[in-house]
Design an enzyme around this catalytic site. Structure first.
Site, PDB file in Angstrom:
ATOM      1  N   HIS A   1      30.077  41.034  15.428  1.00 40.91           N
ATOM      2  CA  HIS A   1      28.916  40.176  15.204  1.00 40.91           C
ATOM      3  C   HIS A   1      29.259  38.737  15.573  1.00 40.91           C
ATOM      4  CE1 HIS A   1      25.368  38.427  13.293  1.00 40.91           C
ATOM      5  NE2 HIS A   1      26.173  37.591  12.662  1.00 40.91           N
TER       6      HIS A   1
ATOM      7  N   LYS B   1      19.418  30.339   4.730  1.00 38.82           N
ATOM      8  CA  LYS B   1      20.003  31.478   4.031  1.00 38.82           C
ATOM      9  C   LYS B   1      19.612  31.537   2.559  1.00 38.82           C
ATOM     10  CE  LYS B   1      22.969  33.293   7.067  1.00 38.82           C
ATOM     11  NZ  LYS B   1      23.031  34.729   7.394  1.00 38.82           N
TER      12      LYS B   1
ATOM     13  N   THR C   1      27.921  39.758   8.408  1.00 37.20           N
ATOM     14  CA  THR C   1      27.295  40.856   9.148  1.00 37.20           C
ATOM     15  C   THR C   1      28.341  41.740   9.808  1.00 37.20           C
ATOM     16  OG1 THR C   1      25.427  39.394   9.603  1.00 37.20           O
ATOM     17  CG2 THR C   1      25.570  41.420  10.889  1.00 37.20           C
TER      18      THR C   1
ATOM     19  N   ASP D   1      21.721  39.772   3.760  1.00 42.45           N
ATOM     20  CA  ASP D   1      21.693  38.312   3.682  1.00 42.45           C
ATOM     21  C   ASP D   1      20.685  37.801   4.711  1.00 42.45           C
ATOM     22  OD1 ASP D   1      22.481  35.860   2.650  1.00 42.45           O
ATOM     23  OD2 ASP D   1      24.004  35.582   4.177  1.00 42.45           O
TER      24      ASP D   1
ATOM     25  N   GLN E   1      18.194  27.998  11.043  1.00 43.01           N
ATOM     26  CA  GLN E   1      19.654  27.907  11.136  1.00 43.01           C
ATOM     27  C   GLN E   1      20.093  27.166  12.392  1.00 43.01           C
ATOM     28  OE1 GLN E   1      21.537  31.712  10.700  1.00 43.01           O
ATOM     29  NE2 GLN E   1      23.607  30.899  10.846  1.00 43.01           N
TER      30      GLN E   1
ATOM     31  N   ASP F   1      29.821  33.816   1.015  1.00 49.23           N
ATOM     32  CA  ASP F   1      29.569  34.718   2.132  1.00 49.23           C
ATOM     33  C   ASP F   1      30.616  34.482   3.212  1.00 49.23           C
ATOM     34  OD1 ASP F   1      28.145  36.734   3.420  1.00 49.23           O
ATOM     35  OD2 ASP F   1      26.935  35.308   4.549  1.00 49.23           O
TER      36      ASP F   1
ATOM     37  N   ARG G   1      28.118  30.205  23.275  1.00 48.65           N
ATOM     38  CA  ARG G   1      29.322  29.790  23.997  1.00 48.65           C
ATOM     39  C   ARG G   1      29.804  30.976  24.838  1.00 48.65           C
ATOM     40  NH1 ARG G   1      29.835  28.583  18.761  1.00 48.65           N
ATOM     41  NH2 ARG G   1      31.189  30.383  18.459  1.00 48.65           N
TER      42      ARG G   1
ATOM     43  N   TYR H   1      32.527  35.988   7.066  1.00 48.06           N
ATOM     44  CA  TYR H   1      32.129  36.180   8.469  1.00 48.06           C
ATOM     45  C   TYR H   1      33.138  37.102   9.145  1.00 48.06           C
ATOM     46  CZ  TYR H   1      29.832  34.355  12.781  1.00 48.06           C
ATOM     47  OH  TYR H   1      29.099  34.195  13.941  1.00 48.06           O
TER      48      TYR H   1
END
Length: 433
Positions: free
Chosen positions: A140, A259, A366, A239, A246, A133, A149, A135
Site C-alpha cells: 500500500h 481521518k 492499510t 480507517d 488528506q 495508526d 513520487r 503504515y
C-alpha cells in the site's frame, strides 16, 4: 509457554455442546473472542461468542463459575480489566471457558446464560484511551507513494522505522454504526483556492486493529522479546479516509481531519491466545533491505511474528441492496503483507518511553497485496480515481458514494487446526449533513 504455543483449547477434535459452534465459520470453540453486548432485554455486559450465541460472563460470575480474581472483571462494562490480566491469567480463563462450553455436564446450567447473537447489540469492547495508526503495509505504501513520487515511492525511513501517527480515539465506532460523509477543506488541482464541502473522494482502508493488554510505565520501554505479552487481541479496522482532504492538509504534519471523522472496528476481540496456531514466520526481507535495528530484532518474532489471516473487502451498493444481491468482493489477500510485525510496532511505540495502557488500540495501516486482487483501498484499485472499478449491474466506483456499505472480513487458518474468524466490520456511508 511461548506466545505461539498451542494447548488443549486449540485441539481440532474439541467440540461444544452449543451445536451452532461446531463448524461455525467464525466462532467455533477454538476461538472464544470477548465482546461487550446488550441482550434483547436491554441488559449489557461482557460476553463470549460461541457459534451463533453469546455467553454472558456477568451471569457466569454471579453463578460462581469464575475464580475470585477474575469474576469482578467480568461484571464491568468494558474489557479493559480483562485485557490488563497477566498472560497466565488470560490463558487460565480461556481454558476454563473452553472446558465449560465443551463439557456437556455444564449444558443445563449454562444454557440460560446464552443469548442469541442475532437478538443482541454489540458495542465498543473497551474504553479506548489512545489510538495510534501505523503504515506497515508495504505494498500500500508503495502504491500510494508511486502516485505522488513515481521514481521514489518509499521514503528513506520506511524500511528502518515503523511509521505511525497518533489518531483520534473518540470517533472510533463498532461495526454497524453508519458513517456520515465528512465535510471539510479540499483543493481540486484546477482550483485557485480551497473550498469547503462534502468529501468527493471518500475511501476505505483495510486494516487490522491491535488491542493492548498490560501496559508499561511512563519512561520505560517494552523489549521486542516481551512485546507479545502486551497484546491482548485483534480486530478488524476500517480507517476511513477523505483522500481530497488528506491531499490538501497532510503537509507538513500528516493526516488530521481527513481521518478523524470516524473509524470502524469489528466488535469481537480475538485473543492473542486464540491466534497462537496462526503465527507463521515473518516473510524474509529482500536481501538488499536493511536489517531491523537491534531493538526491533528478535529471532522468535521473525519465526512466529506474522499473522496467518486472509483479509477480504466487499461492497454493497444501494442499487445492489435494492436488487437483493449479495455483497460484491473487491479484494482478498493475506495479512503477511505487513512489512513490520505486530510485536515490532508495539516495541517501537514504547521505545521512547511512551506508556501504553490496557484498551489502547493500534492500527496496522492499510494492508495490500502486491497486485490489485488484494489492494486494500479504492485509491489503489482505481489508480487515484483514473480507472473506475466495475461493479455488478453496470455500476462503477472510483471512490465511495452515499448508500455504499463496506464490509471487512478476516479468517485465520493453518494446517491441522480449526479455522477461526473475526466477524464482520461493516458500515454504510450516509449523506453529509
Amino acid at each position: 509457554m511461548s506466545w505461539w504455543t498451542t494447548d488443549e483449547t486449540h485441539d481440532p477434535a474439541r467440540t461444544s455442546w452449543v451445536e451452532s459452534a461446531n463448524g461455525h465459520p467464525d466462532f467455533p470453540i477454538q476461538n472464544l473472542p470477548y465482546g461487550v453486548f446488550s441482550s434483547a432485554s436491554g441488559e449489557a455486559g461482557i460476553g463470549v461468542a460461541i457459534g451463533d450465541r453469546i455467553l454472558d460472563l456477568f451471569a457466569c460470575a454471579a453463578a460462581g463459575l469464575l475464580p475470585a480474581p477474575i469474576a469482578p472483571l467480568c461484571t464491568a462494562g468494558t474489557l479493559n480489566g480483562l485485557m490488563a490480566l497477566s498472560v497466565a491469567d488470560r490463558r487460565a480463563l480461556r481454558r476454563l471457558l473452553s472446558d465449560l462450553l465443551s463439557d456437556p455436564a455444564y449444558a443445563d446450567r449454562l444454557t440460560p446464560m446464552l443469548h442469541a447473537a442475532a437478538d443482541c447489540a454489540l458495542h465498543l469492547p473497551a474504553h479506548i484511551g489512545d489510538y495510534s495508526d501505523f503504515y506497515v503495509g508495504i505494498h500500500h505504501a508503495t502504491n500510494i507513494g508511486r502516485q505522488f513520487r513515481p521514481d521514489n515511492p518509499l521514503l528513506p525511513n520506511y524500511k528502518y522505522v515503523p511509521i505511525g501517527y497518533h489518531g483520534r480515539a473518540s470517533s472510533i465506532r463498532p461495526s454497524g454504526v453508519a458513517l456520515r460523509r465528512p465535510v471539510g477543506q479540499r483543493k481540486p488541482p484546477e482550483a485557485d483556492a480551497p473550498m469547503v464541502g462534502p468529501s468527493a473522494r471518500l475511501d476505505y482502508e483495510l486494516e487490522l486493529g491491535v488491542w493492548i493488554g498490560a501496559g508499561n510505565a511512563l519512561g520505560t520501554a517494552i523489549p521486542i522479546a516481551q512485546a507479545a505479552d502486551h497484546v491482548a487481541g485483534f480486530c478488524l479496522l476500517n480507517d476511513w479516509s477523505a483522500r481530497d482532504f488528506q491531499a490538501w492538509e497532510y503537509q507538513p504534519l500528516g493526516p488530521f481531519l481527513s481521518k478523524s471523522f470516524q473509524s470502524t472496528i469489528s466488535p469481537w476481540v480475538v485473543t492473542s491466545e486464540a491466534m497462537a496456531p496462526f503465527r507463521p514466520a515473518q516473510p524474509p526481507r529482500p536481501t538488499d533491505d536493511p536489517a531491523p535495528l537491534p531493538y526491533l530484532s528478535d529471532a522468535d518474532d521473525q519465526a512466529h511474528g506474522a499473522l496467518g489471516l486472509t483479509l477480504e473487502v466487499l461492497i454493497l451498493t444501494e442499487a445492489m441492496r435494492t436488487r437483493g444481491e449479495a455483497p460484491f468482493p473487491l479484494s482478498s489477500g493475506p495479512a503477511s503483507n505487513m512489512y513490520w510485525t505486530v510485536q515490532q510496532i508495539v516495541a517501537h511505540h514504547a521505545s521512547n518511553g511512551c506508556n501504553l495502557n490496557p484498551g489502547d488500540l493500534l492500527g496496522s495501516g492499510t494492508i495490500s497485496a502486491p497486485d490489485r486482487s488484494g489492494y486494500g483501498s479504492l485509491i489503489e484499485l482505481s489508480v487515484g480515481g483514473k480507472e473506475p472499478v466495475a461493479l455488478p449491474g453496470g455500476e462503477s466506483r472510483t471512490f465511495l458514494e452515499d448508500g455504499d456499505e463496506i464490509i471487512l472480513r478476516a479468517r485465520a487458518s493453518a494446517q491441522g487446526f480449526v479455522p477461526i474468524g473475526f466477524g464482520e466490520c461493516r458500515a454504510m456511508v450516509m449523506p453529509a449533513l
